[in-house]
Design an enzyme around this catalytic site. Structure first.
Site, PDB file in Angstrom:
ATOM      1  N   ILE A   1       0.827  -1.102  -0.113  1.00  0.00           N
ATOM      2  CA  ILE A   1       0.204   0.008  -0.155  1.00  0.00           C
ATOM      3  C   ILE A   1       0.886   1.145   0.043  1.00  0.00           C
ATOM      4  O   ILE A   1       1.740   1.450   0.737  1.00  0.00           O
ATOM      5  CB  ILE A   1      -1.020  -0.071   1.275  1.00  0.00           C
TER       6      ILE A   1
ATOM      7  N   HIS B   1      -7.698  -3.202 -10.601  1.00  0.00           N
ATOM      8  CA  HIS B   1      -8.237  -4.241  -9.834  1.00  0.00           C
ATOM      9  C   HIS B   1      -9.266  -5.414 -10.186  1.00  0.00           C
ATOM     10  O   HIS B   1      -9.889  -4.794 -11.366  1.00  0.00           O
ATOM     11  CB  HIS B   1      -9.069  -3.249  -8.823  1.00  0.00           C
TER      12      HIS B   1
ATOM     13  N   VAL C   1      -7.431   2.249  -0.315  1.00  0.00           N
ATOM     14  CA  VAL C   1      -7.078   0.889  -1.112  1.00  0.00           C
ATOM     15  C   VAL C   1      -8.179   0.694  -2.192  1.00  0.00           C
ATOM     16  O   VAL C   1      -9.408   0.885  -1.822  1.00  0.00           O
ATOM     17  CB  VAL C   1      -6.783  -0.350  -0.398  1.00  0.00           C
TER      18      VAL C   1
ATOM     19  N   GLU D   1      -8.355  -7.748 -18.289  1.00  0.00           N
ATOM     20  CA  GLU D   1      -7.635  -6.762 -17.611  1.00  0.00           C
ATOM     21  C   GLU D   1      -6.317  -6.399 -18.520  1.00  0.00           C
ATOM     22  O   GLU D   1      -6.048  -5.277 -18.784  1.00  0.00           O
ATOM     23  CB  GLU D   1      -6.679  -7.430 -16.388  1.00  0.00           C
TER      24      GLU D   1
END
Ligand code: GRF
Length: 218
Positions: free
Chosen positions: A94, A111, A146, A176
């Protein structure tokens, strides 16, 4: 046309990195992958970068007592390489709010869900448990929380009755690999504007058509 130098941050196999490298091979693609940073020396994506002649840096987070010091080391490598955009591609650390805010609207994240559904880890397991019929992938501008931030592009992917986590992960991953180059291309071309926390895209989207990807090409 000046191609914007982009750093891709990874922790693992780097299949999204590979998709970005492939897209950036086109002379008219507005971004150049100029640096790959991994926090793990054993990330498979490092070899992909090296094979493509792209500079790599391994910055092991375990060598830093504070998150901010790690972030500063990553940022220094990115700045030294002349990069002005960052793509998070399976980067399992992170980034601190200070770095994210310094690079506001210049960090992309991918994501494997249709955000804001299922942020965080174990995305596909949670999608299956929830019984959703459609899931997908999202590329968004990073914000300190996040998997939060203005959405640039999404792809929808069906959940089939017999799917296990791996089946779903594979199907979403294929989406993706189409989505991330589209989104980085739009950002690097200066066509992404943020207003009231939402992304507006300037001009028509020129990309191979798919009814399941939005923005839809004209
Ligand atoms: C992808 O599913 C990405 O959406 C998530 O982590 C995975 C990375 O895969 N953030 P890869 O390393 O790009 O193959």
């Amino acid at each position: 046309m000046a191609r914007l130098k982009t750093a891709v941050l990874i922790s693992g196999r780097g299949s999204n990195l590979a998709a970005l490298i492939r897209a950036a091979e086109a002379a008219d693609y507005p971004a150049e992958i100029a640096l790959v940073v991994s926090n793990r020396a054993d990330a498979g994506g490092l070899a992909l970068a090296e094979a493509a002649g792209i500079a790599t840096a391994v910055i092991d987070h375990r060598g830093f007592a504070e998150r901010d010091a790690f972030d500063r080391a990553v940022e220094a490598a990115i700045v030294d390489a002349g990069c002005t955009l960052i793509c998070l591609a399976g980067f399992m650390r992170i980034l601190g709010a200070a770095l994210v805010e310094r690079w506001s609207d210049r960090i992309l994240n991918i994501h494997p869900s249709l955000l804001p559904a299922f942020p965080g880890l174990d995305t596909h397991r949670r999608a299956l448990a929830a019984g959703v019929r459609i899931t997908g992938a999202t590329v968004h501008l990073a914000r300190p929380a996040v998997d939060d931030g203005p959405i640039i592009a999404q792809a929808a992917v069906p959940v089939l009755p017999e799917d296990g986590e791996a089946d779903l992960a594979d199907r979403v991953l294929a989406a993706e690999h189409r989505l991330y180059p589209l989104a980085l291309g739009l950002l690097a071309a200066g066509r992404v504007r943020v207003a009231d926390g939402r992304v507006r895209i300037d001009g028509p989207v020129d990309w191979p058509a798919s009814p399941l990807i939005s923005p839809v090409p004209e």
